[in-house]
Scaffold this motif. Structure first.
Motif, short mmCIF file in Angstrom:
data_model
loop_
_atom_site.label_atom_id
_atom_site.label_comp_id
_atom_site.label_asym_id
_atom_site.label_seq_id
_atom_site.Cartn_x
_atom_site.Cartn_y
_atom_site.Cartn_z
N SER A 54 13.62 -39.25 -9.45
CA SER A 54 14.26 -38.08 -8.82
C SER A 54 14.39 -38.25 -7.32
N GLN A 55 13.83 -39.37 -6.78
CA GLN A 55 13.83 -39.57 -5.34
C GLN A 55 14.53 -40.85 -4.91
N VAL A 56 15.24 -41.49 -5.85
CA VAL A 56 15.97 -42.71 -5.50
C VAL A 56 17.45 -42.55 -5.85
N LEU A 57 18.27 -43.19 -5.07
CA LEU A 57 19.71 -43.20 -5.29
C LEU A 57 20.19 -44.64 -5.25
N TYR A 58 20.78 -45.10 -6.34
CA TYR A 58 21.25 -46.48 -6.37
C TYR A 58 22.39 -46.66 -5.35
N GLY A 59 22.27 -47.70 -4.55
CA GLY A 59 23.30 -48.00 -3.56
C GLY A 59 23.07 -47.36 -2.21
N ILE A 60 22.00 -46.55 -2.08
CA ILE A 60 21.78 -45.84 -0.81
C ILE A 60 21.53 -46.83 0.33
N ASP A 61 20.92 -47.99 0.02
CA ASP A 61 20.65 -48.98 1.06
C ASP A 61 21.93 -49.57 1.63
N LEU A 62 22.96 -49.69 0.78
CA LEU A 62 24.25 -50.22 1.21
C LEU A 62 25.14 -49.14 1.82
N ALA A 63 24.95 -47.90 1.37
CA ALA A 63 25.87 -46.82 1.75
C ALA A 63 25.41 -46.01 2.95
N LYS A 64 24.11 -46.08 3.29
CA LYS A 64 23.56 -45.11 4.24
C LYS A 64 24.24 -45.13 5.61
N LYS A 65 24.55 -46.32 6.11
CA LYS A 65 25.16 -46.37 7.44
C LYS A 65 26.55 -45.75 7.44
N GLU A 66 27.33 -46.02 6.40
CA GLU A 66 28.68 -45.45 6.34
C GLU A 66 28.62 -43.95 6.07
N ILE A 67 27.64 -43.51 5.26
CA ILE A 67 27.47 -42.07 5.02
C ILE A 67 27.18 -41.36 6.34
N ALA A 68 26.27 -41.94 7.13
CA ALA A 68 25.92 -41.33 8.42
C ALA A 68 27.09 -41.37 9.39
N LYS A 69 27.86 -42.46 9.35
CA LYS A 69 28.98 -42.62 10.28
C LYS A 69 30.12 -41.67 9.96
N THR A 70 30.44 -41.52 8.68
CA THR A 70 31.61 -40.74 8.28
C THR A 70 31.29 -39.33 7.82
N SER A 71 29.99 -39.01 7.65
CA SER A 71 29.59 -37.71 7.08
C SER A 71 30.24 -37.48 5.72
N ARG A 72 30.32 -38.55 4.94
CA ARG A 72 30.87 -38.49 3.59
C ARG A 72 29.92 -39.18 2.64
N ALA A 73 29.77 -38.64 1.44
CA ALA A 73 29.01 -39.29 0.38
C ALA A 73 29.75 -39.07 -0.93
N VAL A 74 29.82 -40.12 -1.74
CA VAL A 74 30.47 -40.04 -3.05
C VAL A 74 29.41 -40.29 -4.11
N VAL A 75 29.21 -39.33 -4.99
CA VAL A 75 28.19 -39.44 -6.03
C VAL A 75 28.87 -39.80 -7.35
N VAL A 76 28.55 -40.98 -7.89
CA VAL A 76 29.12 -41.43 -9.16
C VAL A 76 28.01 -41.47 -10.20
N GLU A 77 28.35 -41.93 -11.42
CA GLU A 77 27.39 -41.79 -12.51
C GLU A 77 26.64 -43.06 -12.87
N GLY A 78 27.14 -44.24 -12.50
CA GLY A 78 26.49 -45.45 -12.97
C GLY A 78 26.54 -46.59 -11.97
N TYR A 79 25.78 -47.63 -12.27
CA TYR A 79 25.70 -48.79 -11.39
C TYR A 79 27.06 -49.47 -11.22
N THR A 80 27.80 -49.64 -12.33
CA THR A 80 29.10 -50.30 -12.21
C THR A 80 30.10 -49.44 -11.45
N ASP A 81 29.93 -48.12 -11.51
CA ASP A 81 30.80 -47.23 -10.73
C ASP A 81 30.55 -47.40 -9.23
N VAL A 82 29.28 -47.55 -8.85
CA VAL A 82 28.96 -47.81 -7.45
C VAL A 82 29.59 -49.12 -7.00
N MET A 83 29.45 -50.15 -7.84
CA MET A 83 30.03 -51.45 -7.49
C MET A 83 31.55 -51.34 -7.33
#
Length: 631
Positions: free
Chosen positions: A244-273
């Motif tokens: 409940s405290q981990v998000l797949y891809g957050i390590d790759l996405a965090k800088k862009e999320i902070a830069k753009t103030s945007r986050a996209v929540v998808v359902e699976g690993y292949t969707d993140v890829m």
């Protein structure tokens, strides 16, 4: 026991790792003036940033909860580590070799538990990645290729393969100095009959990292039919992995999320890829659990919840995806960011969409689409028949308490107005007042309102259907509509020639009182008023479905007509009044339908509804201008 870390080494670690660089891995920082930075405090909930970082002093302080300290204190607090674990972790990042006093240093036994478990996962991730190139892993490589992922994509996301044998990884990690206890505690191995065996076997592996970039778990995808396990198998709960405290891809996405103030929540690993490869590098996913409050806390720190922040959910269009979206809406008010939902054509997920239509289609999909509140409300109101008053009322009863939970009064008012449009209720202020009233009850601890249980505890109602028998308000002779309908029925029973042939073209639904609608049906079943035979009244009474309706037929057949002169003019007035009220009701219904369709409705459907509205309006005007001649 582990020796104490040399004081000079602790100082070297503290000086080598800038505090703003460390803090920025967990939350978005912005200038606070004077060389300081500010952000939303990760240690307590707040709407405006009171957490400040001073890079020049190497310190942080929150003016809200009073937490403060240096880089080491920050990491200890946010990752729940001991002092030595924190120093070891920061030293590893800075490339500093630590010296231990009181007996030297044994790297296999003197590191903290968290550091050891993370290191085991890091070694396992490298092992799995290497195995992806093995002959046995061809099935995994084919799986990736079929979904549009090449070797470079697999390497970028660290995708690997777990061999199908019982203890390949377990033996490998033992060889690296990890104890059986550590392997079991990490969740990488599990107890077997003769000792630890691999938890993941013969599966495609995705390393799951925390916001700081440490590998803390894995997601494993079934590849073979003879694998009796679930389609996806995740690391169990461990000291370093809480799903409940981990998000797949957050390590790759965090800088862009902070830069753009945007986050996209998808359902699976292949969707993140798929999203990242399509240029949507703010994509993240939950790991085998619903998107919830702890996930929101992670995102809020990165988004800083400023006025332009956006969170876009891309749940599947199927029933499960809609249910997931509604669960997300339950937590929507924990965001200050605007939340949206995007569903691809034909219900495709981002991975399928990328395969079918390319990267541009994925990028287009996640542009802010339908506000999440609107999607959630439409899921509710679509279960009802909004063409009938009882359906609209029932939909309002279920939807209004949800709107009432919106804390911001201005937003609540705006959404209530939009709900009125969805329902086709033209009196928007009625809906606004209803929502505000429920909001007051909720604040006072009274739930939805007197006699109502919370919507989340109610079973979802079945679609409201038009009743077989006429439904509507009970008889009320003070109602002008009911009086006119009664008068017209008396004319049809006592003077059928005066109302023929127009009366026989009147529908059952033009009589709003159920008892009168029942009498109208009896007249229709008896052959109508036109050319009424001598036994006309007897036939109408015989057509009555029960004694109650039969008694009303008799009553209307003998009750005096109100007019002093019963003639065609009087009969025409009654015919016109009943028909005009029916037309006006239909105009309101059509206007409601048009409001529900909104600006984004199907153009052909909108045009058809607009045409019907024009025809009805012209007919109503003709009735007003020309009376019975327009019937």
């Amino acid at each position: 026991m582990a020796g104490r870390i040399n004081d000079d080494d602790v100082k070297a670690v503290r000086d080598a790792v800038p505090i703003d660089a460390v803090v920025s891995e967990y939350l978005q920082l912005r200038s606070a003036g004077g060389g300081n930075l500010k952000g939303l405090c990760p240690f307590h909930d707040e709407k405006s940033p009171s957490f400040q970082v001073s890079p020049s002093k190497g310190l942080f302080h929150c003016f809200g909860c009073q937490e403060g300290g240096d880089t080491i204190a920050f990491v200890m607090k946010i990752d729940h580590l001991s002092f030595s674990e924190t120093v070891e972790r920061l030293a590893a990042k800075a490339g500093i070799t630590l010296r231990y006093e009181e007996g030297g240093y044994n790297p296999g036994h003197q590191r903290g538990e968290r550091v050891r478990l993370v290191e085991a996962h890091t070694v396992a991730a490298r092992f799995y990645a290497e195995q992806l190139g093995s002959p046995e892993a061809e099935i995994g490589r084919n799986f990736l290729a079929e979904r549009g992922f090449d070797q470079a994509a697999a390497e970028h996301f660290g995708v690997g393969y777990s061999p199908a044998g019982w203890d390949h990884l377990t033996r490998y990690l033992r060889g690296k100095g990890f104890s059986d206890r550590e392997l079991i505690l990490s969740g990488l191995s599990q107890d077997g009959r003769r000792g630890p065996i691999d938890r993941f076997r013969g599966r495609l592996m995705w390393p799951i990292k925390d916001v700081g970039g440490d590998v803390v778990g894995f997601g494993a995808r079934k590849l073979r039919e003879d694998d009796n396990g679930p389609k996806y198998l995740n690391t169990p709960e461990t000291p370093i992995y809480k799903k409940s405290q981990v998000l797949y891809g957050i390590d790759l996405a965090k800088k862009e999320i902070a830069k753009t103030s945007r986050a996209v929540v998808v359902e699976g690993y292949t969707d993140v890829m798929a999203c990242h490869l399509a240029g949507v590098t703010t994509a993240i996913a939950t790991c085998g659990t619903a998107f919830g409050g702890d996930h929101i806390k992670i995102l809020r720190r990165l988004l800083m919840d400023n006025g332009s922040a956006r969170v876009i959910f891309t749940f599947d269009g199927d029933a499960a995806g809609q249910k997931a979206a509604l669960r997300a809406f339950e937590d929507d008010q924990k965001f200050a960011a605007e939340t949206y939902i995007a569903i691809a054509p034909d219900g495709m997920d981002p991975c399928d969409l990328r395969l079918a239509k390319g990267d541009e289609a994925v990028a287009e999909l996640v542009q802010p689409r339908t506000p999440l509140f609107e999607f959630a409300l439409r899921q509710i109101v679509n279960r009802y028949d909004l063409e009938i008053p009882s359906g609209r009322a029932a939909a309002l009863d279920e939807a209004a308490p949800i709107v009432a939970r919106i804390k911001n009064v201005a937003s609540q008012h705006e959404v209530a107005v939009q709900l009125a449009g969805m329902l086709g209720i033209l009196d928007t202020q009625f809906v606004v007042r209803r929502v505000a009233q429920i909001a007051r009850w909720q604040r006072q601890g009274g739930g939805q309102g007197p006699g109502q249980e919370p919507a989340r505890h109610r079973q979802a109602p079945a679609p409201v259907r038009a009743p077989a028998a006429p439904a509507g308000p009970a008889l009320n002779l003070r109602s002008p509509a009911h009086r006119t309908e009664r008068e017209l029925l008396k004319l049809a029973l006592q003077y059928p020639a005066l109302v023929s042939p127009a009366f026989d073209a009147y529908g059952i639904d033009e009589f709003t009182a159920p008892p009168y609608a029942a009498v109208r049906r009896c007249i229709e079943d008896a052959g109508g008023a036109t050319g009424a035979p001598a036994d006309y009244l007897a036939a109408v009474r015989e057509a009555a479905p029960d004694d109650t309706v039969r008694a009303l037929v008799t009553e209307l057949a003998v009750e005096p007509i109100f007019a002093k002169t019963v003639d065609e003019a009087y009969a025409g007035d009654q015919l016109v009044t009943v028909r005009l009220r029916a037309v006006d009701r239909r105009i309101r219904d059509v206007q409601g339908t048009l409001a529900r369709l909104g600006a984004h409705g199907d153009p052909e459907r909108v045009a058809a509804v607009q045409n019907e509205l024009w025809v009805l309006t012209q007919y109503g005007q003709s009735l007003r201008n020309h009376g019975a001649a327009a019937l």
